[in-house]
Design an enzyme around this catalytic site. Structure first.
Site, PDB file in Angstrom:
ATOM      1  N   GLN A  20      12.103   5.827  26.752  1.00 19.38           N
ATOM      2  CA  GLN A  20      13.049   4.770  27.125  1.00 19.38           C
ATOM      3  C   GLN A  20      13.058   3.585  26.169  1.00 19.38           C
ATOM      4  OE1 GLN A  20      11.658   5.000  31.483  1.00 19.38           O
ATOM      5  NE2 GLN A  20      13.800   4.441  31.683  1.00 19.38           N
ATOM      6  N   GLU A 166       6.068  10.384  38.574  1.00 20.51           N
ATOM      7  CA  GLU A 166       7.116  10.871  39.468  1.00 20.51           C
ATOM      8  C   GLU A 166       7.415  12.371  39.376  1.00 20.51           C
ATOM      9  OE1 GLU A 166      10.582   8.325  38.990  1.00 20.51           O
ATOM     10  OE2 GLU A 166       9.555   6.626  39.864  1.00 20.51           O
ATOM     11  N   GLU A 353       5.164   0.809  39.608  1.00 24.09           N
ATOM     12  CA  GLU A 353       6.520   0.321  39.290  1.00 24.09           C
ATOM     13  C   GLU A 353       7.158  -0.304  40.514  1.00 24.09           C
ATOM     14  OE1 GLU A 353       9.233   3.217  37.584  1.00 24.09           O
ATOM     15  OE2 GLU A 353       7.645   4.015  36.300  1.00 24.09           O
ATOM     16  N   TRP A 400       8.521  -3.002  36.784  1.00 25.14           N
ATOM     17  CA  TRP A 400       9.429  -2.222  35.946  1.00 25.14           C
ATOM     18  C   TRP A 400      10.704  -3.038  35.799  1.00 25.14           C
ATOM     19  CZ3 TRP A 400       8.821   2.233  33.219  1.00 25.14           C
ATOM     20  CH2 TRP A 400       9.972   2.704  32.598  1.00 25.14           C
TER      21      TRP A 400
HETATM   22  S1  NCW Z   1      15.378   6.791  37.694  1.00 27.49           S
HETATM   23  C1  NCW Z   1      13.950   6.374  38.289  1.00 27.49           C
HETATM   24  N1  NCW Z   1      13.245   5.372  37.718  1.00 27.49           N
HETATM   25  C2  NCW Z   1      13.736   4.386  36.843  1.00 27.49           C
HETATM   26  C3  NCW Z   1      13.268   4.763  35.442  1.00 27.49           C
HETATM   27  O1  NCW Z   1      13.650   3.838  34.492  1.00 27.49           O
HETATM   28  C4  NCW Z   1      11.756   4.961  35.350  1.00 27.49           C
HETATM   29  O2  NCW Z   1      11.443   5.638  34.177  1.00 27.49           O
HETATM   30  C5  NCW Z   1      11.278   5.744  36.534  1.00 27.49           C
HETATM   31  O3  NCW Z   1       9.871   5.765  36.560  1.00 27.49           O
HETATM   32  C6  NCW Z   1      13.070   3.205  37.362  1.00 27.49           C
HETATM   33  O4  NCW Z   1      11.847   3.772  37.872  1.00 27.49           O
HETATM   34  C7  NCW Z   1      11.883   5.189  37.819  1.00 27.49           C
HETATM   35  N2  NCW Z   1      13.479   6.966  39.341  1.00 27.49           N
HETATM   36  C8  NCW Z   1      14.166   7.900  40.065  1.00 27.49           C
HETATM   37  C9  NCW Z   1      14.321   7.400  41.439  1.00 27.49           C
HETATM   38  C10 NCW Z   1      15.050   8.331  42.311  1.00 27.49           C
HETATM   39  C11 NCW Z   1      16.495   8.387  42.013  1.00 27.49           C
HETATM   40  C12 NCW Z   1      17.211   9.126  43.037  1.00 27.49           C
HETATM   41  C13 NCW Z   1      18.580   9.462  42.536  1.00 27.49           C
HETATM   42  C14 NCW Z   1      19.377  10.139  43.549  1.00 27.49           C
HETATM   43  C15 NCW Z   1      20.683  10.579  42.992  1.00 27.49           C
END
Ligand code: NCW
Length: 448
Positions: A20, A166, A353, A400
């Site tokens: 990122q 994650e 985060e 974050w």
């Molecule tokens: S997208 C996501 N994120 C964002 C990302 O920038 C970071 O790298 C991740 O660790 C911010 O924090 C996490 N996480 C996904 C969350 C679930 C999204 C559900 C989408 C449903 C369509």
């Protein structure tokens, strides 16, 4: 004097990830990874953005560390680009990649900033994807080899290690819904991926223990507090299933050594259950030092006959949301922390985060007045404080994100940073929220 005083030694930090922010996608011997590939295919990402340059942190890391120093931020969570170290995922080491992280980590330490390192924040070497990626159990062994190399090189320098970021997103968004790399849509495969990722986590924790290193090791899960839409028993069950889908499917193997029975039954009935060898469970259950959690929002869930395979779907309420469309619900963090404390034996928790994307504007004085982000953060931190007061074992908080960055499928459209990045010239502008956070750290707590 702060009104909400946090415990002495509470960790206050910020977080980023390699793909990122780093850019330099094809420099100094780095191998291609699945996000390089996925972003190169038109239609996958908002406006076909990619991480080729991102925040150019690979070249600007010294300046970025100066900003951390200026703000008084003394903990920094970063991730390693696996393909910079092993361009193919295994085998020959790319020494220039190793040098980059040596310089980065040593510079942080020389400024009194403690690094927390995530081994896998989604950027799998493409060569391993060509072998099937995380769906192939062989990749588990390559991850262990990579981790061993990192522990040998950096084990004495890094006090906090996170195996995975994650796994739910890795498996579901990457292999079931196909909106993240590698863009596959196969639910059963996604469950196999989740298992293999968890297995690789357990093996790496075991390895870490065997190397007798002095730091701590854990895993980071994205957790969603689930609430039923109504008191109807079907909605209550749907919320529980959603909790099983996102939270318990990962928490239970890691912390209890077994998959949740209700979900196993549900997946088996739908013929979605992959091979889950019993002998893996003890490995996955290897004791961790802390649980990392990422919290952004909650879900409100209702029974939905048509929704495959869970018969549960999220309800969008007319409440304030961030730019990601995620409802702002600070109490969900408090509820989640208590839920973890009660159901998982008072486990030590690091919030790895929390933060928010908003449509930030640089004003005519060159300032970013992001009071909405300050509000979001302040409200969430109050809930953390409340949970700690209840006795929940929260040891730290990483915001974050440090910098605006490449927000995966959303490209550069979403800004999570407390530091604004002008992508036309790579200028950094410190947002009001960053100064506010610097004060929080200095006071070890919140004023109001
Ligand atoms: S997208 C996501 N994120 C964002 C990302 O920038 C970071 O790298 C991740 O660790 C911010 O924090 C996490 N996480 C996904 C969350 C679930 C999204 C559900 C989408 C449903 C369509």
């Amino acid at each position: 004097m702060a009104k909400y005083n946090f415990p002495k030694d509470f960790i206050w930090g910020v977080a980023t990830s390699s793909y990122q922010i780093e850019g330099a996608y094809n420099e100094d011997g780095k191998g291609e990874n699945i996000w390089d590939r996925f972003t190169s295919i038109p239609g996958n990402i908002y406006k076909n953005h990619n991480g080729n340059v991102a925040c150019d942190h690979y070249h600007l890391y010294e300046k970025d560390i100066e900003i951390l120093e200026q703000l008084g931020i003394n903990n920094y969570r970063l991730s390693i680009s696996w393909a910079r170290i092993f361009p193919k995922g295994y085998g020959e080491v790319n020494q220039k990649g190793v040098e980059f992280y040596k310089k980065l980590i040593n510079t942080l330490i020389s400024k009194g900033i403690q690094p927390a390192v995530t081994l896998y924040h989604w950027d799998l070497p493409q060569h391993l994807q060509d072998m099937g990626g995380w769906a192939n159990r062989k990749v588990v062994d390559y991850f262990v080899e990579y981790a061993e190399f990192m522990f040998k090189e950096f084990g004495d320098l890094v006090p906090i290690w996170i195996t995975h970021n994650e796994p739910w997103v890795v498996s579901m968004l990457g292999y079931a819904w196909g909106i993240h790399a590698p863009g596959i849509k196969d639910y059963k495969m996604a469950l196999q991926v989740a298992h293999n990722v968890l297995l690789s986590h357990g093996k790496v924790v075991r390895l870490y223990r065997s190397m007798d290193l002095k730091g701590k090791i854990g895993i980071t899960l994205n957790l969603l507090t689930s609430y039923p839409y109504t008191n109807d028993e079907k909605d209550i069950l749907a919320a529980k299933i959603n909790d099983g889908f996102v939270n318990r499917w990962f928490l239970d193997p890691v912390l209890k050594g077994k998959y949740p029975e209700d979900m196993v039954k549900l997946y088996r009935e739908q013929n979605l259950l992959p091979e889950l060898p019993e002998e893996d469970m003890e490995i996955i259950n290897e004791k961790i030092d802390f649980l990392g959690i990422n919290y952004y929002t909650r879900s409100v869930v209702k029974y939905d006959e048509a929704s495959y395979p869970l018969k549960a779907s999220g309800v969008e309420l007319d409440n304030p949301k961030t730019d990601m469309g995620w409802e702002i619900y600070p109490k969900g963090l408090y509820d989640m922390l208590n839920y973890l404390h009660q159901n998982y034996d008072g486990i030590e928790i690091l919030i790895t985060e929390n933060g928010a994307a908003f449509n930030d504007i640089v004003n005519s004085n060159g300032r970013v007045i992001d009071d909405y982000r300050i509000f979001y953060l302040n409200e969430h931190l109050k809930e953390v404080y409340r949970a700690i007061s209840d006795g929940v074992n929260v040891k730290g908080y990483y915001l974050w994100s440090f910098l605006d960055n490449f927000e995966w499928a959303e490209g550069y459209a979403k800004r999570f940073g407390i530091v604004y990045v002008d992508y036309t010239n790579q200028n950094r502008i410190i947002k009001d929220s960053a100064y506010w956070y610097g004060d929080v750290i200095k006071n070890n707590g919140l004023k109001e």
